[in-house]
Design a protein around this motif. Structure first.
Motif, PDB file in Angstrom:
ATOM      1  N   MET A 269       0.845  -1.187   0.000  1.00  0.00           N
ATOM      2  CA  MET A 269       0.000   0.000   0.000  1.00  0.00           C
ATOM      3  C   MET A 269       0.878   1.234   0.000  1.00  0.00           C
ATOM      4  SD  MET A 269      -3.037  -0.947   2.743  1.00  0.00           S
ATOM      5  CE  MET A 269      -3.736   0.696   2.614  1.00  0.00           C
ATOM      6  N   VAL A 270       0.458   2.269  -0.733  1.00  0.00           N
ATOM      7  CA  VAL A 270       1.115   3.572  -0.711  1.00  0.00           C
ATOM      8  C   VAL A 270       0.065   4.574  -0.255  1.00  0.00           C
ATOM      9  CG1 VAL A 270       2.344   5.329  -2.023  1.00  0.00           C
ATOM     10  CG2 VAL A 270       2.654   2.907  -2.589  1.00  0.00           C
ATOM     11  N   VAL A 271       0.386   5.325   0.828  1.00  0.00           N
ATOM     12  CA  VAL A 271      -0.580   6.240   1.439  1.00  0.00           C
ATOM     13  C   VAL A 271      -0.010   7.652   1.467  1.00  0.00           C
ATOM     14  CG1 VAL A 271      -1.918   6.767   3.513  1.00  0.00           C
ATOM     15  CG2 VAL A 271      -1.494   4.378   2.866  1.00  0.00           C
ATOM     16  N   ASP A 272      -0.794   8.609   0.981  1.00  0.00           N
ATOM     17  CA  ASP A 272      -0.431  10.016   1.071  1.00  0.00           C
ATOM     18  C   ASP A 272      -0.795  10.520   2.468  1.00  0.00           C
ATOM     19  OD1 ASP A 272       0.248  12.690  -0.297  1.00  0.00           O
ATOM     20  OD2 ASP A 272      -1.760  13.063   0.534  1.00  0.00           O
ATOM     21  N   VAL A 273       0.188  11.042   3.203  1.00  0.00           N
ATOM     22  CA  VAL A 273      -0.026  11.414   4.605  1.00  0.00           C
ATOM     23  C   VAL A 273      -0.973  12.602   4.736  1.00  0.00           C
ATOM     24  CG1 VAL A 273       1.104  12.278   6.697  1.00  0.00           C
ATOM     25  CG2 VAL A 273       2.185  10.465   5.340  1.00  0.00           C
ATOM     26  N   ALA A 274      -0.815  13.623   3.931  1.00  0.00           N
ATOM     27  CA  ALA A 274      -1.604  14.845   4.075  1.00  0.00           C
ATOM     28  C   ALA A 274      -3.100  14.593   3.940  1.00  0.00           C
ATOM     29  CB  ALA A 274      -1.142  15.877   3.052  1.00  0.00           C
ATOM     30  N   SER A 275      -3.493  13.728   3.021  1.00  0.00           N
ATOM     31  CA  SER A 275      -4.915  13.490   2.753  1.00  0.00           C
ATOM     32  C   SER A 275      -5.421  12.159   3.283  1.00  0.00           C
ATOM     33  CB  SER A 275      -5.179  13.552   1.245  1.00  0.00           C
ATOM     34  OG  SER A 275      -4.437  12.547   0.575  1.00  0.00           O
ATOM     35  N   GLY A 276      -4.507  11.223   3.542  1.00  0.00           N
ATOM     36  CA  GLY A 276      -4.913   9.871   3.902  1.00  0.00           C
ATOM     37  C   GLY A 276      -5.306   9.046   2.690  1.00  0.00           C
ATOM     38  N   ASP A 277      -5.102   9.584   1.487  1.00  0.00           N
ATOM     39  CA  ASP A 277      -5.470   8.873   0.259  1.00  0.00           C
ATOM     40  C   ASP A 277      -4.577   7.656   0.032  1.00  0.00           C
ATOM     41  OD1 ASP A 277      -7.388  10.749  -0.169  1.00  0.00           O
ATOM     42  OD2 ASP A 277      -6.431  11.691  -1.900  1.00  0.00           O
ATOM     43  N   ILE A 278      -5.212   6.567  -0.339  1.00  0.00           N
ATOM     44  CA  ILE A 278      -4.476   5.358  -0.720  1.00  0.00           C
ATOM     45  C   ILE A 278      -4.151   5.471  -2.204  1.00  0.00           C
ATOM     46  CG2 ILE A 278      -4.581   2.854  -0.923  1.00  0.00           C
ATOM     47  CD1 ILE A 278      -6.579   2.886   1.423  1.00  0.00           C
ATOM     48  N   LEU A 279      -2.872   5.584  -2.519  1.00  0.00           N
ATOM     49  CA  LEU A 279      -2.441   5.758  -3.904  1.00  0.00           C
ATOM     50  C   LEU A 279      -2.223   4.428  -4.615  1.00  0.00           C
ATOM     51  CD1 LEU A 279       0.148   8.648  -3.382  1.00  0.00           C
ATOM     52  CD2 LEU A 279      -2.304   8.823  -3.855  1.00  0.00           C
ATOM     53  N   ALA A 280      -1.930   3.391  -3.853  1.00  0.00           N
ATOM     54  CA  ALA A 280      -1.718   2.063  -4.453  1.00  0.00           C
ATOM     55  C   ALA A 280      -2.244   1.004  -3.501  1.00  0.00           C
ATOM     56  CB  ALA A 280      -0.244   1.835  -4.747  1.00  0.00           C
ATOM     57  N   TRP A 281      -2.850  -0.018  -4.094  1.00  0.00           N
ATOM     58  CA  TRP A 281      -3.422  -1.157  -3.348  1.00  0.00           C
ATOM     59  C   TRP A 281      -3.031  -2.385  -4.165  1.00  0.00           C
ATOM     60  CZ3 TRP A 281      -7.128  -0.911   0.855  1.00  0.00           C
ATOM     61  CH2 TRP A 281      -7.786  -2.106   1.156  1.00  0.00           C
ATOM     62  N   ALA A 282      -1.758  -2.756  -4.066  1.00  0.00           N
ATOM     63  CA  ALA A 282      -1.189  -3.742  -4.981  1.00  0.00           C
ATOM     64  C   ALA A 282      -1.040  -5.102  -4.312  1.00  0.00           C
ATOM     65  CB  ALA A 282       0.176  -3.261  -5.468  1.00  0.00           C
ATOM     66  N   GLN A 283      -1.273  -6.151  -5.079  1.00  0.00           N
ATOM     67  CA  GLN A 283      -1.052  -7.498  -4.570  1.00  0.00           C
ATOM     68  C   GLN A 283      -0.699  -8.447  -5.702  1.00  0.00           C
ATOM     69  OE1 GLN A 283      -4.765  -8.752  -2.562  1.00  0.00           O
ATOM     70  NE2 GLN A 283      -5.652  -6.931  -3.426  1.00  0.00           N
ATOM     71  N   ALA A 284      -0.052  -9.522  -5.329  1.00  0.00           N
ATOM     72  CA  ALA A 284       0.369 -10.526  -6.300  1.00  0.00           C
ATOM     73  C   ALA A 284       0.274 -11.910  -5.635  1.00  0.00           C
ATOM     74  CB  ALA A 284       1.802 -10.250  -6.750  1.00  0.00           C
ATOM     75  N   PRO A 285      -0.060 -12.960  -6.406  1.00  0.00           N
ATOM     76  CA  PRO A 285      -0.328 -12.961  -7.839  1.00  0.00           C
ATOM     77  C   PRO A 285      -1.540 -12.102  -8.186  1.00  0.00           C
ATOM     78  CG  PRO A 285      -0.007 -15.199  -7.020  1.00  0.00           C
ATOM     79  CD  PRO A 285      -0.125 -14.317  -5.829  1.00  0.00           C
ATOM     80  N   MET A 286      -1.507 -11.576  -9.406  1.00  0.00           N
ATOM     81  CA  MET A 286      -2.550 -10.664  -9.847  1.00  0.00           C
ATOM     82  C   MET A 286      -3.729 -11.416 -10.470  1.00  0.00           C
ATOM     83  SD  MET A 286      -0.258  -7.507 -11.294  1.00  0.00           S
ATOM     84  CE  MET A 286       0.991  -8.572 -11.984  1.00  0.00           C
ATOM     85  N   PHE A 287      -4.798 -10.704 -10.665  1.00  0.00           N
ATOM     86  CA  PHE A 287      -6.057 -11.288 -11.108  1.00  0.00           C
ATOM     87  C   PHE A 287      -6.684 -10.395 -12.170  1.00  0.00           C
ATOM     88  CE2 PHE A 287     -10.570 -10.249  -9.999  1.00  0.00           C
ATOM     89  CZ  PHE A 287     -11.156 -11.260 -10.738  1.00  0.00           C
ATOM     90  N   ASN A 288      -7.132 -10.996 -13.265  1.00  0.00           N
ATOM     91  CA  ASN A 288      -7.739 -10.252 -14.370  1.00  0.00           C
ATOM     92  C   ASN A 288      -9.259 -10.390 -14.315  1.00  0.00           C
ATOM     93  OD1 ASN A 288      -8.579  -9.135 -16.763  1.00  0.00           O
ATOM     94  ND2 ASN A 288      -7.114 -10.200 -18.045  1.00  0.00           N
ATOM     95  N   PRO A 289      -9.980  -9.345 -13.906  1.00  0.00           N
ATOM     96  CA  PRO A 289     -11.436  -9.456 -13.774  1.00  0.00           C
ATOM     97  C   PRO A 289     -12.175  -9.626 -15.095  1.00  0.00           C
ATOM     98  CG  PRO A 289     -10.721  -7.195 -13.379  1.00  0.00           C
ATOM     99  CD  PRO A 289      -9.478  -8.025 -13.479  1.00  0.00           C
ATOM    100  N   ASN A 290     -11.510  -9.373 -16.232  1.00  0.00           N
ATOM    101  CA  ASN A 290     -12.159  -9.610 -17.527  1.00  0.00           C
ATOM    102  C   ASN A 290     -12.498 -11.086 -17.713  1.00  0.00           C
ATOM    103  OD1 ASN A 290     -12.175  -6.987 -18.953  1.00  0.00           O
ATOM    104  ND2 ASN A 290      -9.962  -7.116 -18.710  1.00  0.00           N
ATOM    105  N   VAL A 291     -11.715 -11.962 -17.108  1.00  0.00           N
ATOM    106  CA  VAL A 291     -11.899 -13.414 -17.255  1.00  0.00           C
ATOM    107  C   VAL A 291     -11.893 -14.042 -15.872  1.00  0.00           C
ATOM    108  CG1 VAL A 291     -11.039 -13.684 -19.611  1.00  0.00           C
ATOM    109  CG2 VAL A 291      -9.408 -13.539 -17.742  1.00  0.00           C
ATOM    110  N   PHE A 292     -12.704 -13.509 -14.977  1.00  0.00           N
ATOM    111  CA  PHE A 292     -12.667 -13.951 -13.586  1.00  0.00           C
ATOM    112  C   PHE A 292     -12.982 -15.433 -13.426  1.00  0.00           C
ATOM    113  CE2 PHE A 292     -17.097 -12.747 -14.212  1.00  0.00           C
ATOM    114  CZ  PHE A 292     -17.806 -13.742 -13.554  1.00  0.00           C
ATOM    115  N   GLY A 293     -13.735 -16.009 -14.351  1.00  0.00           N
ATOM    116  CA  GLY A 293     -14.088 -17.421 -14.261  1.00  0.00           C
ATOM    117  C   GLY A 293     -12.901 -18.352 -14.399  1.00  0.00           C
TER     118      GLY A 293
END
Length: 673
Positions: A269-293
C-alpha cells in the motif's frame, strides 16, 4: 255425328288445360321448397356466424385479447449503463460497453432443427442443447448471453426467423490485471460480486425502467422516437484515490518479490499522509477481472482487505510510542537483552543476535525481541492493549469495502505475561494491512488519527470521523519514535531500504506464523513499513510478503520491494535526488503486464497487431479493439461519449507513442462504425 265430335274435342281440351294447370302448380311447389331450403341454410349460416361472433367477443374475449396483446405488445425492462470506476486522475479502471446476446422466440421458428444446427455451428455448442430450449414452449428463451462481435455478425447474416440479437451491457477492465483484486468483478447480469464492484453496486448500477413496446407482423420492435431516452438510467461513476501509475509500480515490485522468494502472496500500500489517500493497493499474484471465471476463489480474493497476519516487528514502534507516552522509558533507557536467549514462564524468547545492554532506541534499531518484551512488561497489558485499540487494531478499517476483517485482538482478561511479551514484538495478535497503515498514519500525522481514503466521493459517517480524529500520542512522542525509525534504516535492520540522499524512517518485520496444530510452525510473514521523509513524512509505503520460501527476513524480502516503489514514486514526482536515475525511472513504464491466463476478446477484427512507434488509425474500430491497442503501450485513454465504435481519436493516427510523457490520449465514441 258432328255434335259428338265437338263434344270429344271439348273434353280433350279441358283435360289438356287441367293437366297444364296441374303441371304449373307442381312446378310452383318445387320452387317454394328450394327457396325454403336456401332460406334455412342461410339462417343456419347466419346463426353460426352470430354464434361465433358471440363466442369470440363475449365468451372468449379475455383470452383472445391477451393473445393479441402478447403478439403485438410486450413490456421490456431496460437497465441503464453501469457507471465507470475511475482513478484519481479520471483514468478509466472499469467501464461498460454494449455487447450482443442472442435469444429465440420459439413460436416464430418454422424449423427448430434448421435453427438449432445453424446456431450451434456458430456458437460452437451441441445442437440438441439449442433444440431443447426452442421446444420449451415459451415466448422467449436466451440462447447465449454476451457473445463477441464476430459471432453476432455471423448470426445476423443467417437471417433465421425467430432468432434475435439483443444489445446488453458488458463490463470491461481496460488495464486487465491492474488493481484487479480491489476492483472485483460483475456477473452476467452486471451485478457486482466482489471488491469495489460489490461494495458500490447500488451506486454503479443504472436505474431500470419498463417500457411497453409494440411489434409489427415480423416481430420487429416499434418504439416511438425518443421513448428510450425518457428516463435517465445511467449509473453513477466512482472515483478512487488510486493513482494508476503508482499502482503499476507497486504491483511490479510485489510481483517480483513473490516470484523471487516463491511466496504465497504479497501486498503493498502507498498512502499520502496529508490526505490519507491510498495511492496504491497492490497485490500478487494478480487477477484479471475480464476473465474472472478462469481464476480460483483464492486468486480472486482481496488479500489486503481480508487476510489477517501477525505483523511481527513492524508493531514495535507502537509499543515504543506507548511506553514513551506513559513515561515508562526514555530513548536512552537501558535494557539487558540476555545474550539473545531469555526464558519467561517456560517460554523461550530469542533474538537473531547475541545482544547484551541496549538503549531503548537501539532495541528498536536492532529489533530485539527480548528488549521489546521487557519494555512491554513494564508498560503492562492494560495500557498497551488500550493503545492498540486507539490505534485501530481490532476494528475494521474505515474503508467502504465489503468483507473486511477486523483482525484478532483478544480480550484483556485472556492476556498472560507471555501474551503481553509476544504482543510487544507483534505476535499473538493479527491485523490487516489497512489497519497497520492506519496505525502508521497516526505516527506520520503527529500522533492524531486520520482516516484512510479509498473512494474520493464517499463521505464518512460523523461517528467514524470523530473516532478517526482523536489524538493518540503527543507530537513529542511521535517525533522521538520517527527519529528512532530513521536510525533503523541508517544503522539497523532496515539498511537495505536506504536510498542515497533520502531521509527514510522504517521498520522491518519477520513474524513466525501460527501452525494449525498449535504453537508456531516453520512459515513466516516478511514485512517492511517506510515513511519518507523520516521526520516529516509525506507518504507511507507498506509491503508484506506471506510465506516466502527462500528467505524470510523482512530486511531481505520486503525492504527491497519498498525501495523500488519509493524510488519510482519519487522519480515520478521529480523528488529523487539522483536526477538522471529519476528521469530513467519515470519513463520506464513498460506495456501492460502479460496476464497469466488467457483473455476473452470481443472484437470482430481479432487481436490487434501494433507495429512501429506510430499510433494506428482506430476510427471505425470497436472500442474493445482500441482499448487493447492502448493497453499494449501502457496507456489508459480517456473515453468520451457513448457507443461501441471509435469515431475520433486524439492524437491522430500516425503520431508517435509517448507513454512516459504527460500526453493526453482521448477516444470519442459512436454507435455506428
Amino acid at each position: 255425328m258432328a255434335r259428338a265430335t265437338r263434344t270429344k274435342s271439348l273434353s280433350r281440351s279441358k283435360r289438356t288445360a287441367s293437366a297444364n294447370r296441374a303441371s304449373a302448380s307442381q312446378k310452383r311447389d318445387w320452387s317454394r321448397v328450394r327457396f325454403l331450403c336456401v332460406a334455412a341454410l342461410m339462417a343456419v349460416v347466419w346463426c353460426s356466424l352470430w354464434g361465433r361472433a358471440y363466442s369470440l367477443q363475449v365468451v372468449d374475449t379475455q383470452n383472445l385479447s391477451g393473445r393479441a396483446l402478447r403478439q403485438h405488445l410486450t413490456s421490456e425492462l431496460v437497465t441503464g449503463r453501469r457507471g465507470k470506476i475511475l482513478d484519481r486522475d479520471n483514468r478509466v479502471l472499469a467501464s461498460t460497453l454494449a455487447i450482443k446476446s442472442v435469444f429465440v422466440r420459439p413460436y416464430e421458428v418454422e424449423s427448430p432443427y434448421t435453427v438449432s444446427v445453424r446456431l450451434a455451428n456458430i456458437l460452437k455448442v451441441d445442437p440438441k442443447f439449442i433444440r431443447k430450449k426452442i421446444k420449451k414452449g415459451r415466448n422467449f428463451v436466451w440462447i447465449k448471453r454476451k457473445i463477441d462481435d464476430r459471432t453476432a455478425a455471423a448470426i445476423k447474416k443467417q437471417g433465421l426467423k425467430g432468432v434475435y440479437l439483443q444489445t446488453e451491457f458488458g463490463r470491461i477492465y481496460p488495464n486487465k490485471m491492474l488493481t484487479g483484486n480491489l476492483l472485483g468483478y460483475v456477473g452476467v447480469d452486471e451485478k457486482g460480486l466482489a471488491g469495489i464492484e460489490y461494495a458500490f453496486n447500488k451506486t454503479l448500477t443504472g436505474a431500470s425502467s419498463k417500457f411497453v413496446v409494440q411489434r409489427d407482423a415480423a416481430g420487429r420492435r416499434l418504439f416511438l422516437q425518443g421513448a428510450e431516452e425518457t428516463t435517465p438510467l445511467q449509473g453513477d461513476d466512482i472515483s478512487l484515490t488510486i493513482d494508476s501509475e503508482v499502482q503499476f509500480f507497486a504491483e511490479q515490485a510485489v510481483q517480483y518479490a513473490v516470484n523471487a522468494y516463491d511466496a504465497k502472496w504479497g501486498g503493498a500500500m502507498v498512502v499520502d499522509v496529508a490526505s490519507g489517500d491510498i495511492l496504491a493497493w497492490a497485490q500478487a499474484p494478480m487477477f484479471n477481472p475480464n476473465v474472472f471465471g478462469q481464476y480460483s476463489s483464492s486468486q480472486r480474493r482481496d488479500h489486503i482487505a481480508q487476510d489477517v497476519l501477525e505483523m511481527g516487528s513492524t508493531i514495535k514502534p507502537f509499543l515504543m510510542a506507548a511506553a514513551l507516552e506513559e513515561k515508562i522509558i526514555e530513548p536512552d533507557s537501558l535494557f539487558f537483552c540476555e545474550n539473545g536467549k531469555w526464558k519467561l514462564h517456560n517460554v523461550r524468547i530469542r533474538d537473531t543476535k547475541k545482544l547484551q545492554w541496549l538503549t531503548a532506541k537501539k532495541v528498536l534499531s536492532y529489533s530485539s525481541n527480548i528488549g521489546t518484551a521487557k519494555i512491554g512488561l513494564e508498560l503492562g497489558a492494560t495500557k498497551y492493549r488500550d493503545y492498540l485499540v486507539r490505534l485501530g487494531f481490532g476494528k475494521k478499517a474505515a474503508l467502504p469495502l465489503a468483507g473486511q476483517s477486523s483482525g484478532i485482538l483478544r480480550p484483556l482478561k485472556n492476556w498472560t505475561q507471555v501474551d503481553l511479551a509476544n504482543a510487544a514484538f507483534g505476535q499473538g495478535f493479527a491485523s490487516t494491512l489497512p489497519q497497520l497503515a492506519e496505525a502508521y498514519l497516526v505516527l506520520a500525522n503527529g500522533g492524531v488519527r486520520k482516516p484512510l481514503r479509498l473512494v474520493k466521493n464517499f463521505p464518512l459517517r460523523e461517528e467514524v470521523l470523530k473516532e478517526n480524529s482523536q489524538r493518540v500520542f503527543s507530537e513529542e512522542t511521535t517525533h522521538t519514535v520517527l527519529k528512532m525509525m530513521q536510525d533503523v534504516v541508517e544503522s539497523g535492520t532496515g539498511k537495505s531500504a536506504a536510498i542515497s540522499g533520502v531521509s527514510i524512517g522504517g521498520k522491518t518485520g519477520t513474524a513466525q506464523k501460527a501452525a494449525r496444530s498449535g504453537g508456531y510452525g516453520s512459515k513466516y510473514t516478511s514485512s517492511f513499513v517506510g515513511l519518507i521523509p523520516a521526520l516529516n513524512p509525506e507518504f507511507i509505503i507498506l509491503v508484506v510478503v506471506d510465506e516466502p520460501a527462500k528467505n524470510y527476513y523482512g530486511s531481505k524480502v520486503a525492504a527491497p520491494a519498498f525501495k523500488e516503489i519509493a524510488m519510482r514514486y519519487m522519480a515520478l514526482n521529480g523528488t529523487l535526488p539522483d536526477f538522471e536515475k529519476s528521469r530513467l525511472l519515470a519513463s520506464a513504464i513498460p506495456s501492460t503486464l502479460i496476464p497469466k491466463y488467457g483473455e476473452r476478446r470481443f472484437d470482430v477484427g481479432g487481436k490487434p497487431q501494433v507495429s512501429g512507434n506510430s499510433i494506428p488509425d482506430l476510427r471505425g474500430r470497436s472500442i474493445r479493439f482500441a482499448m487493447e491497442v492502448y493497453a499494449r503501450q501502457g496507456i489508459i485513454p480517456s473515453v468520451m461519449g457513448s457507443g461501441a465504435f471509435v469515431k475520433k481519436q486524439k492524437p491522430a493516427a500516425g503520431a508517435k507513442w509517448s507513454a512516459g510523457s504527460k500526453q493526453q490520449y482521448t477516444l470519442w465514441l459512436s454507435e455506428q462504425s
